[in-house]
Design an enzyme around this catalytic site. Structure first.
Site, PDB file in Angstrom:
ATOM      1  N   HIS A 197       0.853  -1.196   0.000  1.00 13.19           N
ATOM      2  CA  HIS A 197       0.000   0.000   0.000  1.00 13.19           C
ATOM      3  C   HIS A 197       0.883   1.238   0.000  1.00 13.19           C
ATOM      4  O   HIS A 197       1.979   1.233   0.555  1.00 13.19           O
ATOM      5  CB  HIS A 197      -0.956   0.013   1.195  1.00 13.19           C
ATOM      6  CG  HIS A 197      -0.277  -0.176   2.509  1.00 13.19           C
ATOM      7  ND1 HIS A 197       0.101  -1.415   2.984  1.00 13.19           N
ATOM      8  CD2 HIS A 197       0.134   0.714   3.431  1.00 13.19           C
ATOM      9  CE1 HIS A 197       0.690  -1.278   4.147  1.00 13.19           C
ATOM     10  NE2 HIS A 197       0.740   0.006   4.445  1.00 13.19           N
ATOM     11  N   HIS A 235       0.846   5.268   1.054  1.00 12.41           N
ATOM     12  CA  HIS A 235       0.182   6.314   1.839  1.00 12.41           C
ATOM     13  C   HIS A 235       0.211   7.611   1.026  1.00 12.41           C
ATOM     14  O   HIS A 235       1.283   8.018   0.553  1.00 12.41           O
ATOM     15  CB  HIS A 235       0.927   6.567   3.152  1.00 12.41           C
ATOM     16  CG  HIS A 235       1.000   5.387   4.064  1.00 12.41           C
ATOM     17  ND1 HIS A 235       0.236   5.274   5.206  1.00 12.41           N
ATOM     18  CD2 HIS A 235       1.766   4.264   4.022  1.00 12.41           C
ATOM     19  CE1 HIS A 235       0.526   4.138   5.819  1.00 12.41           C
ATOM     20  NE2 HIS A 235       1.458   3.506   5.123  1.00 12.41           N
TER      21      HIS A 235
HETATM   22  P1  5GP Z   1       2.200   0.412   7.206  1.00 15.03           P
HETATM   23  O1  5GP Z   1       2.049  -1.069   6.982  1.00 15.03           O
HETATM   24  O2  5GP Z   1       2.373   1.188   5.943  1.00 15.03           O
HETATM   25  O3  5GP Z   1       3.265   0.746   8.205  1.00 15.03           O
HETATM   26  O4  5GP Z   1       0.885   0.955   7.898  1.00 15.03           O
HETATM   27  C1  5GP Z   1      -0.369   0.355   7.812  1.00 15.03           C
HETATM   28  C2  5GP Z   1      -1.419   1.435   7.848  1.00 15.03           C
HETATM   29  O5  5GP Z   1      -2.680   0.806   7.823  1.00 15.03           O
HETATM   30  C3  5GP Z   1      -1.391   2.322   9.104  1.00 15.03           C
HETATM   31  O6  5GP Z   1      -1.317   3.682   8.711  1.00 15.03           O
HETATM   32  C4  5GP Z   1      -2.707   2.003   9.811  1.00 15.03           C
HETATM   33  O7  5GP Z   1      -3.281   3.124  10.432  1.00 15.03           O
HETATM   34  C5  5GP Z   1      -3.573   1.472   8.689  1.00 15.03           C
HETATM   35  N1  5GP Z   1      -4.553   0.477   9.093  1.00 15.03           N
HETATM   36  C6  5GP Z   1      -4.343  -0.583   9.922  1.00 15.03           C
HETATM   37  N2  5GP Z   1      -5.461  -1.320  10.045  1.00 15.03           N
HETATM   38  C7  5GP Z   1      -6.394  -0.731   9.254  1.00 15.03           C
HETATM   39  C8  5GP Z   1      -7.776  -1.035   8.958  1.00 15.03           C
HETATM   40  O8  5GP Z   1      -8.353  -2.005   9.448  1.00 15.03           O
HETATM   41  N3  5GP Z   1      -8.423  -0.205   8.105  1.00 15.03           N
HETATM   42  C9  5GP Z   1      -7.800   0.895   7.545  1.00 15.03           C
HETATM   43  N4  5GP Z   1      -8.551   1.638   6.732  1.00 15.03           N
HETATM   44  N5  5GP Z   1      -6.519   1.214   7.811  1.00 15.03           N
HETATM   45  C10 5GP Z   1      -5.822   0.413   8.647  1.00 15.03           C
END
Ligand code: 5GP
Length: 140
Positions: free
Chosen positions: A103, A105
């Site tokens: 993903h 951001h």
């Molecule tokens: P990363 O893997 O890039 O470090 O972060 C994962 C991102 O996913 C975080 O910003 C967190 O807030 C978001 N996130 C985690 N669980 C969920 C979820 O169930 N729904 C959504 N919409 N975002 C999520």
């Protein structure tokens, strides 16, 4: 590197097994709001094809994600009157990745306003709904 886990939380959102505040969807990509936004409008853009991160995604899927990232950035600038846009993408635990479906951001920024620390604030569903509507309107 570990195998892709088809039961990760974003795979469940893509399948429709879990809800999300979606802002964009086509046959190859999905974009929805982060539930713990680092700034209002913080959006995640994902390929629908399974990929753990930058290390295993197919180049064509990555290229499509990049196109959608740009669309979302342009829409956010309009929807939130943003002064700038921050793009972040993390790979593996050592790279800061927490959810193991690739993903990107996309985060609207205002002059002089710092990002909230990661995972420091869970936004109300109603506010996320309002912000998703603003981005969708700007995309239309
Ligand atoms: P990363 O893997 O890039 O470090 O972060 C994962 C991102 O996913 C975080 O910003 C967190 O807030 C978001 N996130 C985690 N669980 C969920 C979820 O169930 N729904 C959504 N919409 N975002 C999520």
């Amino acid at each position: 590197m570990a195998e892709y886990d088809p039961d990760n939380i974003f795979a469940k959102i893509i399948r429709g097994d879990l809800p999300a505040h979606k802002v964009y969807e086509d046959d190859k990509a999905l974009a929805f709001l982060d539930i713990m936004p680092r700034a209002p409008g913080h959006t995640l853009v994902l390929p629908k094809a399974p990929a753990r991160n930058i290390l295993d995604i197919k180049p064509d899927d990555l290229a499509h994600v990049a196109r959608i990232v740009q669309k979302i950035a342009v829409a956010q600038k309009k929807a939130f009157k943003a002064d700038g846009i921050t793009i972040q993408q993390f790979n593996e635990q050592a790279g800061g990745q927490v959810v193991f479906h690739l993903h990107v951001h996309v985060i609207p920024r205002k002059n002089g306003v710092s990002l909230r620390p990661p995972a420091s604030f869970k936004e109300e569903a109603e506010v996320l709904g309002d912000h998703a509507a603003l981005i969708k309107a700007a995309l239309a």
